[in-house]
Design an enzyme around this catalytic site. Structure first.
Site, PDB file in Angstrom:
ATOM      1  N   ARG A 110      59.334  10.242  24.964  1.00 44.52           N
ATOM      2  CA  ARG A 110      60.363  10.120  24.074  1.00 44.52           C
ATOM      3  C   ARG A 110      61.131   8.657  24.540  1.00 44.52           C
ATOM      4  NH1 ARG A 110      65.212  12.951  22.078  1.00 44.52           N
ATOM      5  NH2 ARG A 110      66.215  11.166  20.937  1.00 44.52           N
ATOM      6  N   ARG A 161      60.103  12.309  17.063  1.00 44.55           N
ATOM      7  CA  ARG A 161      60.190  12.034  18.171  1.00 44.55           C
ATOM      8  C   ARG A 161      59.066  12.988  18.935  1.00 44.55           C
ATOM      9  NH1 ARG A 161      66.037  14.076  17.778  1.00 44.55           N
ATOM     10  NH2 ARG A 161      65.772  12.513  16.238  1.00 44.55           N
ATOM     11  N   ASP A 196      62.300  16.095  22.236  1.00 46.46           N
ATOM     12  CA  ASP A 196      64.153  16.261  22.229  1.00 46.46           C
ATOM     13  C   ASP A 196      64.735  17.626  22.935  1.00 46.46           C
ATOM     14  OD1 ASP A 196      66.522  15.447  21.728  1.00 46.46           O
ATOM     15  OD2 ASP A 196      66.467  16.681  19.612  1.00 46.46           O
ATOM     16  N   ASP A 213      67.742  19.495  24.245  1.00 45.02           N
ATOM     17  CA  ASP A 213      69.243  19.255  24.204  1.00 45.02           C
ATOM     18  C   ASP A 213      69.972  20.499  25.046  1.00 45.02           C
ATOM     19  OD1 ASP A 213      69.642  17.293  22.309  1.00 45.02           O
ATOM     20  OD2 ASP A 213      69.467  18.518  20.677  1.00 45.02           O
TER      21      ASP A 213
END
Length: 162
Positions: A83, A92, A95, A97
């Site tokens: 990343r 990307r 990811d 989160d």
């Protein structure tokens, strides 16, 4: 704790799914124990739908780490999988989160629960698979209701079984 996973570039892996599976396999090295995970969901790139489609999922994770240390661990995993942070919403490989860390509400350098997760079907849909009765600590609605009303990523759909 709830972690959303996604990506639309496979990096050196044969597929986005294989990359996300490999990322999940590294979680224990960082003090993160995956206790449940959703199926994989696909959706058009957002906000620019001309990019490669995304693959997303959600994991329920147990950890003794603080929210700040958890986020640092997630960023370290992202870096391991190529990343590169740059332009917002750019394609990307990975990811990760931090959607929620228990019932903790933070509004400083780290905001938890994630400030926009409840608006995204590609997060709330997978979460509703795992924990439909989970209640957002700020919005006060369940994952199932939030998935039904999420305005972003309305094309998101499950493509595999967990």
């Amino acid at each position: 704790m709830i972690v959303a996973l996604g990506g639309n570039l496979p990096g050196p892996y044969t597929s986005r799914e294989r990359l996300l599976e490999a990322a999940l396999e590294t979680f224990p090295e960082f003090g993160l124990e995956v206790t449940a995970r959703s199926s994989w969901w696909t959706s058009a790139a957002w906000p620019d739908p001309t990019g490669p489609d995304y693959l997303n999922g959600v994991a329920i994770v147990a950890t003794d780490l603080s929210p700040v240390r958890t986020l640092a661990a997630l960023h370290a995993i992202e870096a391991r999988f190529g990343r590169a942070r740059g332009e917002a919403n750019a394609p990307r490989t990975l990811d990760l989160d931090l959607i929620a860390h228990g019932r903790t509400v933070l509004n400083g350098a780290l905001v938890t629960p994630h400030p926009r997760a409840h608006e995204r079907l590609f997060v709330m849909g997978p979460l509703a698979e795992l924990a439909p009765a989970w209640v957002h600590p700020v919005v006060g609605d369940t994952a199932l209701r939030l998935a039904a009303s999420a305005p972003i990523g309305r094309d998101a759909r499950s493509i595999t079984k967990a």
